[in-house]
Structures are given as C-alpha cells and as structure tokens.
Design an enzyme around this catalytic site. Structure first.
Site, PDB file in Angstrom:
ATOM      1  CB  SER A   1      -0.937  -0.010   1.218  1.00 45.51           C
ATOM      2  OG  SER A   1      -0.203  -0.248   2.398  1.00 45.51           O
TER       3      SER A   1
ATOM      4  CG  ASP B   1       1.682  14.268  16.822  1.00 45.54           C
ATOM      5  OD1 ASP B   1       1.605  13.872  18.002  1.00 45.54           O
ATOM      6  OD2 ASP B   1       2.219  13.626  15.909  1.00 45.54           O
TER       7      ASP B   1
ATOM      8  CG  HIS C   1       1.526   1.791   4.725  1.00 52.76           C
ATOM      9  ND1 HIS C   1       0.345   1.918   4.025  1.00 52.76           N
ATOM     10  CD2 HIS C   1       1.776   3.028   5.255  1.00 52.76           C
ATOM     11  CE1 HIS C   1      -0.098   3.163   4.129  1.00 52.76           C
ATOM     12  NE2 HIS C   1       0.754   3.855   4.861  1.00 52.76           N
TER      13      HIS C   1
ATOM     14  CD  GLU D   1       1.033   7.557   5.349  1.00 53.03           C
ATOM     15  OE1 GLU D   1       0.880   6.451   5.909  1.00 53.03           O
ATOM     16  OE2 GLU D   1       1.508   8.551   5.927  1.00 53.03           O
TER      17      GLU D   1
ATOM     18  CG  PHE E   1       9.655  13.099   9.763  1.00 57.62           C
ATOM     19  CD1 PHE E   1       8.719  13.945  10.337  1.00 57.62           C
ATOM     20  CD2 PHE E   1       9.232  11.870   9.288  1.00 57.62           C
ATOM     21  CE1 PHE E   1       7.390  13.573  10.442  1.00 57.62           C
ATOM     22  CE2 PHE E   1       7.901  11.490   9.381  1.00 57.62           C
ATOM     23  CZ  PHE E   1       6.986  12.339   9.956  1.00 57.62           C
TER      24      PHE E   1
HETATM   25  P1  FAD Z   1      -2.242   6.902  20.489  1.00 55.22           P
HETATM   26  O1  FAD Z   1      -2.383   5.479  20.167  1.00 55.22           O
HETATM   27  O2  FAD Z   1      -3.382   7.587  21.149  1.00 55.22           O
HETATM   28  O3  FAD Z   1      -0.930   7.041  21.402  1.00 55.22           O
HETATM   29  C1  FAD Z   1      -0.349   8.312  21.662  1.00 55.22           C
HETATM   30  C2  FAD Z   1       0.457   8.256  22.962  1.00 55.22           C
HETATM   31  O4  FAD Z   1      -0.430   8.174  24.084  1.00 55.22           O
HETATM   32  C3  FAD Z   1       1.373   7.054  23.095  1.00 55.22           C
HETATM   33  O5  FAD Z   1       2.516   7.456  23.807  1.00 55.22           O
HETATM   34  C4  FAD Z   1       0.569   6.053  23.906  1.00 55.22           C
HETATM   35  O6  FAD Z   1       1.387   5.168  24.657  1.00 55.22           O
HETATM   36  C5  FAD Z   1      -0.259   6.964  24.791  1.00 55.22           C
HETATM   37  N1  FAD Z   1      -1.640   6.461  25.015  1.00 55.22           N
HETATM   38  C6  FAD Z   1      -2.450   5.883  24.107  1.00 55.22           C
HETATM   39  N2  FAD Z   1      -3.652   5.597  24.637  1.00 55.22           N
HETATM   40  C7  FAD Z   1      -3.605   6.010  25.917  1.00 55.22           C
HETATM   41  C8  FAD Z   1      -4.548   6.004  26.973  1.00 55.22           C
HETATM   42  N3  FAD Z   1      -5.788   5.521  26.796  1.00 55.22           N
HETATM   43  N4  FAD Z   1      -4.164   6.533  28.168  1.00 55.22           N
HETATM   44  C9  FAD Z   1      -2.904   7.024  28.361  1.00 55.22           C
HETATM   45  N5  FAD Z   1      -1.970   7.055  27.384  1.00 55.22           N
HETATM   46  C10 FAD Z   1      -2.313   6.565  26.176  1.00 55.22           C
HETATM   47  N6  FAD Z   1      -0.563  11.959  12.261  1.00 55.22           N
HETATM   48  C11 FAD Z   1      -1.417  12.843  11.707  1.00 55.22           C
HETATM   49  O7  FAD Z   1      -1.605  13.951  12.228  1.00 55.22           O
HETATM   50  N7  FAD Z   1      -2.090  12.534  10.531  1.00 55.22           N
HETATM   51  C12 FAD Z   1      -1.928  11.340   9.903  1.00 55.22           C
HETATM   52  O8  FAD Z   1      -2.543  11.092   8.866  1.00 55.22           O
HETATM   53  C13 FAD Z   1      -1.026  10.389  10.479  1.00 55.22           C
HETATM   54  N8  FAD Z   1      -0.858   9.167   9.916  1.00 55.22           N
HETATM   55  C14 FAD Z   1      -0.057   8.251  10.536  1.00 55.22           C
HETATM   56  C15 FAD Z   1       0.036   6.953  10.007  1.00 55.22           C
HETATM   57  C16 FAD Z   1       0.813   5.989  10.621  1.00 55.22           C
HETATM   58  C17 FAD Z   1       0.885   4.616  10.029  1.00 55.22           C
HETATM   59  C18 FAD Z   1       1.558   6.314  11.791  1.00 55.22           C
HETATM   60  C19 FAD Z   1       2.433   5.290  12.454  1.00 55.22           C
HETATM   61  C20 FAD Z   1       1.474   7.586  12.337  1.00 55.22           C
HETATM   62  C21 FAD Z   1       0.669   8.558  11.728  1.00 55.22           C
HETATM   63  N9  FAD Z   1       0.516   9.840  12.268  1.00 55.22           N
HETATM   64  C22 FAD Z   1      -0.351  10.742  11.677  1.00 55.22           C
HETATM   65  C23 FAD Z   1       1.279  10.244  13.469  1.00 55.22           C
HETATM   66  C24 FAD Z   1       0.488   9.999  14.761  1.00 55.22           C
HETATM   67  O9  FAD Z   1      -0.652  10.813  14.780  1.00 55.22           O
HETATM   68  C25 FAD Z   1       1.410  10.367  15.918  1.00 55.22           C
HETATM   69  O10 FAD Z   1       2.430   9.404  16.023  1.00 55.22           O
HETATM   70  C26 FAD Z   1       0.732  10.626  17.249  1.00 55.22           C
HETATM   71  O11 FAD Z   1       1.697  11.187  18.131  1.00 55.22           O
HETATM   72  C27 FAD Z   1       0.190   9.365  17.940  1.00 55.22           C
HETATM   73  O12 FAD Z   1      -0.904   8.871  17.281  1.00 55.22           O
HETATM   74  P2  FAD Z   1      -1.512   7.432  17.724  1.00 55.22           P
HETATM   75  O13 FAD Z   1      -2.715   7.232  16.924  1.00 55.22           O
HETATM   76  O14 FAD Z   1      -0.467   6.403  17.687  1.00 55.22           O
HETATM   77  O15 FAD Z   1      -1.867   7.786  19.232  1.00 55.22           O
END
Ligand code: FAD
Length: 288
Positions: free
Chosen positions: A10, A104, A261, A12, A211
C-alpha cells in the site's frame, strides 16, 4: 538474497496544497497503481488542518485510479461532531477502510478535541458506524516518543485493538529486529491483528534526520554516518538508501510481515526502483 514474495503493498500520500502538487500526485498515483496496491492511504493534517484536503485527495484518487482509497482520520483538535460528519461523507463515498489516529497538535493550537487517544477514536467510530469500516491503527516498534515506558506503550496499543482495530501499520524504522521483537511482544500480550511495517524510502538525509528525531525513529549509526558522508551528492544518497531499504524490506517479507506500507511523500521514483528490484529478484529466483 532470500526468495521473497512481495504481496499486499500500500502507498501513503499527503494532501497536496497547490494545483502543481495535485497534478504531481496524480501522476505518482497513476504510476504506482500499476503495481496493484491494496490501497492508497491519504494523511489527515495535524489537528485536522487538511481535513478538506484529505477528502478532496481521496475523491481525486477514486476518480482517476482503480485503487481503493483509505483516508486517515485523527481526533486531536477535532470535535466528535466533526468526526461524525467526516465519517458520514466517507460512508457516502463508499469508503470502507480508515487509518484511525490520535494525531499531533500543530504548534500554537490550543484546543485538543473531544477524544484524547486513538483508542477513544476507534471506540467512537465503532459506536457510530458499527462494522462498516476496516480500521487500521498506528503501532510503534521503537516505542511512541511520548510513552512513559515500553510496557505502557504496548498496553496502550492493546487498548486500540480491544476498541475494535482490525490491523495496524507501524511507524517507520530501520532496525528490523525492533519490528520482529514488537510482534513477539504483541503475541505475549494477546494481540493477534496483522501489523504491517511502514517503510520510509530514503530520499534526503537532512529531512529524514529531522523527522526521525520528532517521531522517535532511530537511524542506526552506520546508516547515519554513511548518509552524512555523501553530503550534497543526492545520487549516492539515493543508491545507498535503496540498498538499505531494499535489504530491510526483503528481510521483513521473508520473516513473514503481512505486507509493506510505503510512505511515498508523494514521490514515485524511489518506490518504483524498490519494487522493480523485487520483481527482478522474483523473476530470477523463479528462473533458477
Ligand atoms: P495513540 O495510540 O493515542 O498514542 C499516543 C500516545 O499516548 C502514546 O505514547 C501512547 O502510549 C499513549 N496512550 C495511548 N492511549 C492512551 C490512553 N488511553 N491513556 C494514556 N496514554 C495513552 N498523524 C497525523 O496527524 N495525521 C496522519 O494522517 C497520520 N498518519 C499516521 C500513520 C501511521 C501509520 C503512523 C504510524 C502515524 C501517523 N501519524 C499521523 C502520526 C500519529 O498521529 C502520531 O504518532 C501521534 O503522536 C500518535 O498517534 P496514535 O494514533 O499512535 O496515538
């Protein structure tokens, strides 16, 4: 070289900001469509800043290519109502696959949205749309930079799976062992969804270094030193980068990764070179 079989790929993209960027992405997508990817994914800007851009890009890809489009959606800085509006638009377009993230916040943005973490977003999507969407989430073999500990990070990853994620895509890495160790950790924690490695081709050292610092991806010393030594010699950077990333993909696929990916940064050339390399190796191993 191992005899690897490359399937389930895939690509991105990010939403382009200018008409030239749109044309460029379209050309990139048409070239990459020839490699029969499972889907094209489109990122969602920090704090929802490219919300319309994501939707427009998804529409453009659906219109001009035969490949399924997968929007990313993030909850940071986005209200529940906004998320719901977006989900309805995607359902209307016939989209069946999302990448759900926390996201973020862009610097200077104060509000944080109704949902704090990606597991809450997955729960919300499931509450609102049931099983309509196949949901992928993010995974971090080298640990998310804000996680208090590796143990806590994997437990938080598990929350996303328990909330209803079907699969995951990893942050990019250059240490294959980190990925396989993460898979073992997942098994230990009862996590059995497919976890696809995210692959960052090496385009330019300075940007990659910046990055990687932010997202917590480690560039191993030997790779960093070699890349640094090439300075402005972009051709050597590309050739060395190709060798490193190809070898890594080969190890990942041979070791059982369920797919690859590619973070394309809207560029086709380096990814095409990688894929051609795979095709040549497959043809050679069939012939031998
Ligand atoms: P989460 O899973 O919520 O985790 C974030 C942090 O909080 C981690 O340190 C985790 O340990 C902690 N955490 C999680 N859940 C809890 C909880 N319930 N209680 C306490 N702590 C918790 N960013 C964008 O803005 N747009 C995009 O399109 C985008 N695409 C991405 C695609 C991929 C494949 C990846 C790997 C990253 C992408 N990102 C994107 C970056 C991502 O948004 C960041 O890495 C962000 O900091 C974390 O997102 P997450 O969904 O992993 O967060």
């Amino acid at each position: 070289m191992k005899k690897t079989n490359l399937t389930n790929i895939s690509f991105e993209f990010f939403p382009p900001k200018t008409p030239e960027g749109v044309n460029h992405l379209l050309q990139t997508a048409k070239i990459l469509a020839d490699y029969n990817p499972d889907y094209f994914s489109v990122t969602f800007g920090a704090g929802g800043s490219t919300r319309e851009g994501t939707l427009d890009t998804v529409k453009m890809l659906l219109k001009h290519t035969p490949v399924a489009a997968t929007p990313h959606i993030s909850c940071m800085g986005t209200s529940k109502q906004d998320i719901l509006d977006i989900l309805v638009k995607y359902q209307t377009l016939g989209i069946k696959h999302l990448v759900a993230l926390r996201g973020d916040l862009p610097s200077g943005m104060g509000m944080s949205g109704d949902l704090r973490y990606a597991n809450e977003l997955v729960t919300f999507i499931r509450e609102q749309t049931g099983d309509h969407f196949h949901i992928d989430v993010a995974a971090y073999p080298e640990i998310h930079p804000q996680a208090p500990s590796a143990q806590q990070d994997i437990l938080n990853f598990k929350r996303k799976v328990e909330a209803g994620a079907n699969g995951a895509i990893t942050q990019y890495f250059f240490n294959v062992d980190a990925y396989f160790h993460f898979l073992d950790e997942c098994t230990t924690h009862g996590i059995f969804i497919p976890i696809v490695p995210g692959i960052m081709p090496i385009y330019q050292f300075s940007k990659l270094a910046r990055f990687s610092e932010v997202c917590g991806a480690e560039i191993p010393r030997w790779i960093r030193k070699r890349l640094e030594s090439y300075g402005d010699d972009q051709e050597s950077v590309r050739l060395f980068g190709l060798e490193v990333v190809y070898h890594m993909c080969d190890q990942l696929v041979a070791g059982g990764a369920p797919g690859l990916h590619f973070y394309t940064l809207n560029q086709a050339d380096v990814v095409v070179m990688l894929l051609k390399h795979f095709k040549q190796d497959q043809a050679a191993s069939k012939a031998s």
